[in-house]
Design a protein around this motif. Structure first.
Motif, mmCIF file in Angstrom:
data_model
loop_
_atom_site.group_PDB
_atom_site.id
_atom_site.type_symbol
_atom_site.label_atom_id
_atom_site.label_comp_id
_atom_site.label_asym_id
_atom_site.label_seq_id
_atom_site.Cartn_x
_atom_site.Cartn_y
_atom_site.Cartn_z
ATOM 1 N N ARG A 88 0.848 -1.270 0.139
ATOM 2 C CA ARG A 88 -0.013 -0.012 0.007
ATOM 3 C C ARG A 88 0.718 1.153 0.005
ATOM 4 N N SER A 89 1.925 1.138 0.666
ATOM 5 C CA SER A 89 2.726 2.324 0.903
ATOM 6 C C SER A 89 3.400 2.669 -0.389
ATOM 7 N N ILE A 90 3.843 1.665 -1.040
ATOM 8 C CA ILE A 90 4.577 1.838 -2.522
ATOM 9 C C ILE A 90 3.542 2.331 -3.546
ATOM 10 N N GLN A 91 2.392 1.467 -3.445
ATOM 11 C CA GLN A 91 1.341 2.092 -4.360
ATOM 12 C C GLN A 91 1.171 3.722 -4.066
ATOM 13 N N ALA A 92 1.019 4.178 -2.998
ATOM 14 C CA ALA A 92 0.716 5.597 -2.550
ATOM 15 C C ALA A 92 2.088 6.488 -3.109
ATOM 16 N N PHE A 93 3.220 5.864 -3.008
ATOM 17 C CA PHE A 93 4.549 6.347 -3.242
ATOM 18 C C PHE A 93 4.556 6.619 -4.910
ATOM 19 N N GLU A 94 4.047 5.515 -5.668
ATOM 20 C CA GLU A 94 3.844 5.615 -7.119
ATOM 21 C C GLU A 94 3.166 6.821 -7.523
ATOM 22 N N GLU A 95 1.919 6.932 -6.952
ATOM 23 C CA GLU A 95 0.952 8.151 -7.341
ATOM 24 C C GLU A 95 1.579 9.425 -7.137
#
Length: 95
Positions: A88-95
């Protein structure tokens, strides 16, 4: 004898992604810190504990999961719950 870099040029710190195994400049990668059983995303690069670097995309995280590279690099077991939180953290970082 080694050739010296011209004065005033800074050496760019390189790190290797544990997913795709590519060396990239440290600023292009995300550090994941493991400390006292906790695993967290470390955007500052200064958190306590052992660190592993990943490209900021889900594909590299999947590769690292498959190879158990994060577990090995951090020297600790990562629970499914902690892995989900990282995703979830990496997904948020991607966006």
């Amino acid at each position: 004898m080694k050739a010296k870099a011209p004065k005033g040029t800074k050496k760019v710190p390189m790190r290797r992604c544990v997913g795709c195994m590519e060396s990239k400049p440290k600023k292009e990668l995300i550090r994941i810190a493991g400390y006292e059983g906790e695993v967290s995303l470390d955007p500052t690069g200064k958190a306590k504990g052992r660190g592993a670097y990943l490209c900021p995309n889900r594909q590299c995280l999947e590769k690292a999961k498959k190879k158990k590279a994060l577990t090995r690099s951090l020297g600790m077991e990562i629970s499914a719950e902690q892995m989900e939180k990282l995703e979830r953290s990496i997904q948020a970082f991607e966006e």
